[in-house]
Write a protein that holds these residues in place. Structure first.
Motif, PDB file in Angstrom:
ATOM      1  N   THR A   1      -8.472   1.887  -3.115  1.00 55.43           N
ATOM      2  CA  THR A   1      -9.554   2.303  -2.223  1.00 55.43           C
ATOM      3  C   THR A   1      -9.049   3.279  -1.172  1.00 55.43           C
ATOM      4  O   THR A   1      -9.705   4.295  -0.885  1.00 55.43           O
ATOM      5  CB  THR A   1     -10.170   1.067  -1.536  1.00 55.43           C
ATOM      6  N   LEU A   2      -7.878   3.003  -0.599  1.00 55.62           N
ATOM      7  CA  LEU A   2      -7.314   3.897   0.414  1.00 55.62           C
ATOM      8  C   LEU A   2      -6.982   5.259  -0.176  1.00 55.62           C
ATOM      9  O   LEU A   2      -7.233   6.300   0.448  1.00 55.62           O
ATOM     10  CB  LEU A   2      -6.064   3.265   1.030  1.00 55.62           C
TER      11      LEU A   2
ATOM     12  N   ILE B   1      -8.674   5.240   9.494  1.00 53.85           N
ATOM     13  CA  ILE B   1      -9.201   4.121   8.708  1.00 53.85           C
ATOM     14  C   ILE B   1      -8.605   2.821   9.245  1.00 53.85           C
ATOM     15  O   ILE B   1      -7.386   2.723   9.423  1.00 53.85           O
ATOM     16  CB  ILE B   1      -8.841   4.257   7.213  1.00 53.85           C
TER      17      ILE B   1
ATOM     18  N   MET C   1      -7.062  -2.682  -2.651  1.00 54.55           N
ATOM     19  CA  MET C   1      -6.910  -2.023  -1.363  1.00 54.55           C
ATOM     20  C   MET C   1      -6.237  -0.657  -1.480  1.00 54.55           C
ATOM     21  O   MET C   1      -6.737   0.344  -0.941  1.00 54.55           O
ATOM     22  CB  MET C   1      -6.120  -2.913  -0.408  1.00 54.55           C
ATOM     23  N   LYS C   2      -5.109  -0.585  -2.164  1.00 52.63           N
ATOM     24  CA  LYS C   2      -4.416   0.707  -2.262  1.00 52.63           C
ATOM     25  C   LYS C   2      -5.282   1.729  -2.980  1.00 52.63           C
ATOM     26  O   LYS C   2      -5.382   2.886  -2.550  1.00 52.63           O
ATOM     27  CB  LYS C   2      -3.071   0.552  -2.975  1.00 52.63           C
TER      28      LYS C   2
ATOM     29  N   LEU D   1      -8.588   8.700   1.199  1.00 55.82           N
ATOM     30  CA  LEU D   1      -7.714   9.763   1.684  1.00 55.82           C
ATOM     31  C   LEU D   1      -7.916  11.047   0.888  1.00 55.82           C
ATOM     32  O   LEU D   1      -7.901  12.150   1.447  1.00 55.82           O
ATOM     33  CB  LEU D   1      -6.250   9.320   1.596  1.00 55.82           C
TER      34      LEU D   1
ATOM     35  N   VAL E   1       0.790  -1.233   0.000  1.00 63.14           N
ATOM     36  CA  VAL E   1       0.000   0.000   0.000  1.00 63.14           C
ATOM     37  C   VAL E   1       0.823   1.284   0.000  1.00 63.14           C
ATOM     38  O   VAL E   1       0.353   2.325  -0.472  1.00 63.14           O
ATOM     39  CB  VAL E   1      -0.987   0.032   1.196  1.00 63.14           C
TER      40      VAL E   1
ATOM     41  N   VAL F   1      -8.323  -1.423   8.639  1.00 68.50           N
ATOM     42  CA  VAL F   1      -8.498  -2.525   7.696  1.00 68.50           C
ATOM     43  C   VAL F   1      -8.364  -3.821   8.490  1.00 68.50           C
ATOM     44  O   VAL F   1      -7.283  -4.144   8.987  1.00 68.50           O
ATOM     45  CB  VAL F   1      -7.465  -2.486   6.557  1.00 68.50           C
TER      46      VAL F   1
ATOM     47  N   ILE G   1      -3.871   4.994   9.307  1.00 71.65           N
ATOM     48  CA  ILE G   1      -4.403   3.748   8.744  1.00 71.65           C
ATOM     49  C   ILE G   1      -3.796   2.591   9.520  1.00 71.65           C
ATOM     50  O   ILE G   1      -2.569   2.521   9.684  1.00 71.65           O
ATOM     51  CB  ILE G   1      -4.077   3.613   7.248  1.00 71.65           C
TER      52      ILE G   1
END
Length: 287
Positions: A271-272, A197, A268-269, A276, A69, A199, A159
């Motif tokens: 989405t983050l 956030i 995942m990345k 952000l 990520v 996970v 995160i």
């Protein structure tokens, strides 16, 4: 009685036959616990630990998640030299700590630091399943607390990737105290108007679930991750009831409204970065 047997060729001798057998190391193949297919370890690694047949998400080390990520070359670890002590003289705890350090190549069950994700600077905490299954001891709680305090001071989002079997029994009540301490740091970060956030990865249970894991402003989870306080077997034995299929799995928890989304690892990345970006301070984007 051997009249009709064909004479053995010298190249077909027993020794040559044995030595000509190809050697296939066990580490080349990994059996998927979900679909039981045999997977090439190299293929599994290239696919970020996700089964190409059934999409089962294998557990990842803390460093693998960071590489997944964080923008390349941006991660800077903080408090990496902190280590747990056997202050209660708990039987064989020193040996377990030594084994955990050797297996995980980490000093503790969580790695904390700063990095950029899609150009967004954040404080990142990643728990390691290889260090006593991410169990939370005093140092784990201290590192997470310090990470939130740093983020609050620098006005950064946090995160946290969680994986844990719960509070560390070898440290007694002091490990349970980390639930209150980390929650207090999360509250101060929230009071400052900053984004948090979480996970949830497989498994996220016990005291970690009952504290900072479920306190995020946005809570994501990987597919089929076990999420709960007590495990399903304990719940069944305590309530004497048959639990529904998929109980405490990420999709079940999502359906009950405890998390916001189930996100596959390959997304995942992305989405983050999206989350952000839309939560950036207006001053940062010139609005």
């Amino acid at each position: 009685m051997f009249t009709f047997l064909k004479p053995r060729n010298e190249l077909e001798g027993a020794e040559n036959a044995e030595t000509s057998m190809p050697f296939v190391p066990n580490s080349m193949w990994v059996k998927c616990p979900s679909c039981n297919n045999m997977l090439l370890a190299s293929d599994l690694k290239e696919n970020n630990g996700v089964c190409v047949k059934c999409k089962h998400h294998f557990r990842m080390t803390a460093r693998e998640r960071i590489d997944l990520v964080a923008d390349k070359g941006t991660f800077e670890e903080i408090n990496g030299d902190m280590t747990s002590k056997d202050f209660l003289n708990f039987p064989k705890y020193k040996e377990k700590l030594a084994t955990a350090k050797s297996k995980s190549q980490e000093n503790e069950s969580v790695v904390t630091g700063t990095c950029e994700i899609g150009g967004n600077r954040v404080v990142l905490c990643v728990m390691s399943p290889d260090f006593m299954m991410g169990s939370m001891g005093t140092v784990t709680g201290e590192k997470v607390t310090r990470a939130f305090e740093y983020a609050t001071e620098k006005k950064l989002p946090v995160i946290v990737f969680t994986v844990s079997g719960g509070a560390r029994m070898q440290e007694g009540i002091l490990s349970l105290m980390q639930m209150a301490k980390t929650s207090g740091a999360v509250k101060l970060h929230s009071d400052a108007g900053l984004l948090y956030i979480t996970v949830l990865t497989d498994p996220t249970t016990g005291g970690v679930t009952a504290s900072f894991a479920m306190e995020g402003d946005i809570i994501l989870a990987e597919p089929n991750a076990l999420v709960g306080f007590a495990g399903p077997r304990v719940v069944e034995q305590t309530t004497h009831t048959k639990l529904p299929k998929g109980f405490q799995r990420a999709e079940f928890v999502l359906d009950k409204g405890f998390i916001d989304a189930v996100v596959e690892r390959e997304s995942m990345k992305e989405t983050l970065v999206m989350l952000l970006s839309i939560h950036k301070d207006k001053k940062e984007v010139g609005v």
